[in-house]
Design an enzyme around this catalytic site. Structure first.
Site, PDB file in Angstrom:
ATOM      1  N   THR A  40     -37.754 -52.255  18.606  1.00 15.92           N
ATOM      2  CA  THR A  40     -36.517 -52.652  17.933  1.00 15.92           C
ATOM      3  C   THR A  40     -36.048 -54.046  18.340  1.00 15.92           C
ATOM      4  O   THR A  40     -35.475 -54.776  17.529  1.00 15.92           O
ATOM      5  CB  THR A  40     -35.415 -51.603  18.231  1.00 15.92           C
ATOM      6  OG1 THR A  40     -35.870 -50.338  17.762  1.00 15.92           O
ATOM      7  CG2 THR A  40     -34.107 -51.945  17.547  1.00 15.92           C
ATOM      8  N   ILE A  45     -37.522 -45.118   7.092  1.00 20.49           N
ATOM      9  CA  ILE A  45     -38.419 -45.844   6.186  1.00 20.49           C
ATOM     10  C   ILE A  45     -39.373 -44.880   5.481  1.00 20.49           C
ATOM     11  O   ILE A  45     -39.740 -45.066   4.329  1.00 20.49           O
ATOM     12  CB  ILE A  45     -39.235 -46.918   6.947  1.00 20.49           C
ATOM     13  CG1 ILE A  45     -38.310 -47.879   7.702  1.00 20.49           C
ATOM     14  CG2 ILE A  45     -40.151 -47.680   6.000  1.00 20.49           C
ATOM     15  CD1 ILE A  45     -37.369 -48.674   6.845  1.00 20.49           C
ATOM     16  N   CYS A  97     -45.519 -37.313  11.919  1.00 18.02           N
ATOM     17  CA  CYS A  97     -45.558 -37.137  10.468  1.00 18.02           C
ATOM     18  C   CYS A  97     -45.365 -35.651  10.132  1.00 18.02           C
ATOM     19  O   CYS A  97     -45.827 -34.779  10.867  1.00 18.02           O
ATOM     20  CB  CYS A  97     -46.907 -37.575   9.900  1.00 18.02           C
ATOM     21  SG  CYS A  97     -47.394 -39.251  10.316  1.00 18.02           S
TER      22      CYS A  97
END
EC number: 1.3.-.-
Length: 300
Positions: free
Chosen positions: A264, A70, A128
């Site tokens: 999930t 994403i 990140c």
């Protein structure tokens, strides 16, 4: 029967929370789940400015899980504060905001902006890419982990949870670095880097080529890492990675997790979190466990 746990000084009504990026801010799931029953809601990653994320396709189903790339798409902290915070405040459930950034300054910007918000804890996503260090994730370098943890801790008004990446050689080294930097708690594990190729199209299944693997396939790795970290540091741990049932969650707790995040599984079953809570209660009743805290790290 006591289901309450203490996470860095914050009392949760039970140890079950949502995993960042799998539950939004709870708005979409609130028609299926009584959010007041959750230990905490962990929001999708929030950055200081809007992030567009990666090109599509960004999700691919895999055996025993899914790949996602994403790219932490989010509308930025101002939209989050104006749109999502008022909704979250209508519930009694604890609020944990997941924070992402590409530089140390990005993280500090977000935690300072959230300092006057009714947020209980901050989960710092250090998977990140650190743009100032050539794109390597903060969470793959122990020196960077200690530095970013110390910097965020200096500016944060709420306790901070450092979310560790499993894409490292020694997870305990990373956990110790976060502890040395002043972390109040740890989350693990984040997704494992994976790849899928469509053999008919002869193309990568996600445009980014690689993505983060989550789901039941990674659970044994996650349980092992939680156990290792629980025996390496003194910080409370939020365990995650492939939790689908109460049995999965209990495994993490026995390995040393104070709380657990369901991720999930929410995509396939929006009732997953509640089923896990009820399953833990049934387990405690079956084995005569009066206090959930007696199970934390019970397997040595």
């Amino acid at each position: 029967m006591n289901m309450k746990v203490n996470l860095a000084g914050v009392e949760l009504r039970n140890p079950v929370m949502t995993a960042s990026g799998t539950f939004g801010s709870g708005i979409e799931y609130s028609e299926f789940v009584d959010l007041n029953r959750l230990g905490a809601i962990v929001t999708k990653g929030v950055a200081n400015i809007p992030w567009a994320g990666n090109p599509t396709p960004r999700i691919a189903e895999t055996y025993g899980g899914m790949l996602n790339a994403i790219g932490l798409q989010n509308p930025g902290m101002e939209v989050f504060i104006e749109r999502d915070m008022p909704f979250l405040q209508t519930y009694k459930t604890k609020i944990i905001v997941n924070v992402c950034g590409k530089t140390e300054e990005d993280y500090i910007d977000v935690v300072e902006r959230l300092s006057d918000q009714p947020v209980d804890l901050l989960e710092i996503n250090i998977s990140c890419p650190n743009v100032k260090e050539g794109g390597i994730a903060f969470g793959q370098d122990p020196k960077a982990i200690e530095q970013i943890t110390a910097a965020v801790k200096k500016h944060a008004k709420q306790p901070i949870i450092m979310k560790l990446s499993p894409n490292v050689t020694d997870i305990t080294e990373m956990a110790r670095a976060a502890e040395a930097g002043g972390a109040d708690a740890l989350s693990l594990i984040n997704t494992i880097t994976g790849m899928k190729i469509d053999i008919d199209k002869r193309q990568f299944a996600v445009a980014n080529k690689t993505g983060g693997l989550s789901g039941p396939a990674i659970k044994p790795i996650a349980v092992r890492m939680v156990y290792q970290v629980a025996n390496a540091v003194k910080l409370p741990i939020i365990g995650m990675g492939g939790i689908t049932t109460a049995e999965d969650a209990i495994e993490f707790i026995l390995a040393g997790a104070t709380a657990v995040s369901v991720g999930t599984a929410n995509f396939a079953n929006p009732y997953a979190t509640i089923e896990v809570i009820e399953g833990i209660q049934a387990y405690m009743k079956k084995y005569g466990v009066d206090d959930i805290n007696d199970l934390i790290g019970a397997v040595r």
